[in-house]
Every structure is written in C-alpha cells, then in structure tokens.
Motif scaffolding. Sequence first.
Motif, short mmCIF file in Angstrom:
data_model
loop_
_atom_site.label_atom_id
_atom_site.label_comp_id
_atom_site.label_asym_id
_atom_site.label_seq_id
_atom_site.Cartn_x
_atom_site.Cartn_y
_atom_site.Cartn_z
N ARG A 189 0.86 -1.19 0.00
CA ARG A 189 0.00 0.00 0.00
C ARG A 189 0.89 1.23 0.00
O ARG A 189 1.78 1.35 0.85
N ASN A 190 0.65 2.13 -0.96
CA ASN A 190 1.46 3.33 -1.13
C ASN A 190 2.93 2.93 -1.23
O ASN A 190 3.30 2.22 -2.14
N ASP A 191 3.76 3.33 -0.30
CA ASP A 191 5.19 2.98 -0.38
C ASP A 191 5.60 1.97 0.69
O ASP A 191 6.75 1.90 1.08
N LYS A 192 4.64 1.16 1.15
CA LYS A 192 4.94 0.19 2.21
C LYS A 192 4.51 -1.22 1.82
O LYS A 192 3.52 -1.40 1.13
N VAL A 193 5.29 -2.20 2.28
CA VAL A 193 4.94 -3.61 2.13
C VAL A 193 4.64 -4.14 3.52
O VAL A 193 5.46 -4.00 4.43
N PHE A 194 3.46 -4.73 3.70
CA PHE A 194 3.03 -5.24 4.99
C PHE A 194 3.14 -6.76 5.01
O PHE A 194 2.79 -7.42 4.03
N PHE A 195 3.62 -7.30 6.13
CA PHE A 195 3.70 -8.74 6.29
C PHE A 195 3.50 -9.08 7.76
O PHE A 195 3.54 -8.21 8.62
N SER A 196 3.24 -10.35 8.04
CA SER A 196 2.92 -10.76 9.40
C SER A 196 3.73 -11.97 9.82
O SER A 196 4.27 -12.70 8.99
N SER A 197 3.77 -12.17 11.13
CA SER A 197 4.33 -13.40 11.68
C SER A 197 3.33 -13.94 12.67
O SER A 197 2.77 -13.20 13.48
N ALA A 198 3.08 -15.23 12.58
CA ALA A 198 2.17 -15.87 13.52
C ALA A 198 3.00 -16.51 14.62
O ALA A 198 3.87 -17.33 14.35
N LYS A 199 2.77 -16.09 15.82
CA LYS A 199 3.48 -16.66 16.97
C LYS A 199 2.65 -17.82 17.52
O LYS A 199 1.54 -18.07 17.08
N GLY A 200 3.18 -18.50 18.50
CA GLY A 200 2.44 -19.59 19.13
C GLY A 200 1.17 -19.10 19.78
O GLY A 200 1.05 -17.94 20.17
N GLY A 201 0.20 -19.97 19.90
CA GLY A 201 -1.06 -19.60 20.53
C GLY A 201 -1.88 -18.69 19.64
O GLY A 201 -2.07 -18.96 18.47
N SER A 202 -2.31 -17.56 20.17
CA SER A 202 -3.16 -16.66 19.40
C SER A 202 -2.48 -15.32 19.13
O SER A 202 -3.14 -14.33 18.90
N CYS A 255 -0.05 -12.65 17.02
CA CYS A 255 0.37 -12.33 15.65
C CYS A 255 0.94 -10.92 15.65
O CYS A 255 0.44 -10.05 16.35
N GLN A 256 2.00 -10.70 14.89
CA GLN A 256 2.56 -9.36 14.76
C GLN A 256 2.53 -8.95 13.29
O GLN A 256 2.77 -9.77 12.41
N ILE A 257 2.26 -7.67 13.05
CA ILE A 257 2.23 -7.11 11.71
C ILE A 257 3.45 -6.19 11.57
O ILE A 257 3.72 -5.37 12.45
N TYR A 258 4.18 -6.32 10.46
CA TYR A 258 5.35 -5.51 10.19
C TYR A 258 5.15 -4.78 8.87
O TYR A 258 4.32 -5.17 8.05
#
Length: 181
Positions: free
Chosen positions: A151-164, A166-169
Amino acid sequence: MAFKSFGDLVHRPLLVDLTIEEGARLKVIYGSADGFHAVDLDSASVYDVYLPKHTQGAIAPHCIVVLPNSNGLQLLLCFDNEGVYVNTYGKTSKNILLQWGEMPTSVAYIGTGQIMGWGNKAIEIRSVETGHLDGVFMHKKAQRLKFLCERNDKVFFSSAKGGSCCQIYFMTLNKPGMANW
C-alpha cells in the motif's frame, strides 16, 4: 454467482491468478502440488503450463507473477525455492532460473518491479526481470513471515506466533529502484 465453473480439474488448485492476454483473452493460471496449469476461459480448455521434472514429489507453489510490459503473456512461476520464466503456453521465455537462498514461506511481486521472498531467517529482494539479488534482510530469530499487501510505499507482512499471537510488520519502499534499502 459463478462467472465460470471448472469442477473437474485434474490438478487441485492451491494458488490462482488471472491474466488478460493482449487485452482480450482471459486465462486463469493456477499452481498445484504437481506444477502450474492454465484454463482458457474462452475455450474452456485446460492445459499444463509448467511441470517441474527435477523434483521428487509435491511442490509448494508460492507466486504467479504476470511480468510487466508482456501483454499478459509472460509469467514468473515461483515454487519451492526457485522460479522459472515461461509464457502462458508453457514455453520457456527466459533461460534464467531464479534461486532463493532459503525456502520462502511467502513470495510476492511488488510495484518496484521486484519480487520479495520471506524465509525463516531472511527476506530476499530480487529483480523480477532477471532474478538477480537486490538485497537481503536477516532476521534475529527464525520466524515464519507471510506477505499481506502493498500500500502506497509500504509492504506489509505478518508473523504468527504460538497460541493466538500475531505481529504485523511493514517495510518502506524507496522508489525507484530502492537504492537506499
């Protein structure tokens, strides 16, 4: 309501994309555990685009990139830790094999004319036209990353950690050519 339905495909689709050849012909390109295939929506014909002959067993298709400025006819097909350049009829279009440093968990084409591969230990950025490595970003610890969107000048991605958990980068793109990554 379905536009077209193909319920009896020989290969089960795991990844699906659409190309419009020369502004007129619609083709669905899809990846399966056996390779990549196409459905011509005008004639309803189904055919193989690329079946890797050098692999043992199932493949993991990651990404189908319709190459820019190709009138929808040229593709980069990414699977396992590599990518091949073919046209929509299955003929090799570039004698180049894109080889990732490690098996990516997610691959995406981004608007700078590059392809990003998210591995467990690094993010690789490569030229979509040549497959050459443009940059690598190492992780401090192994994690499974997945492309979300650009989106615009950014690329978004995520990491799923254990349990519930999640982090968005995001990464900011420096256009053109991302010389200052």
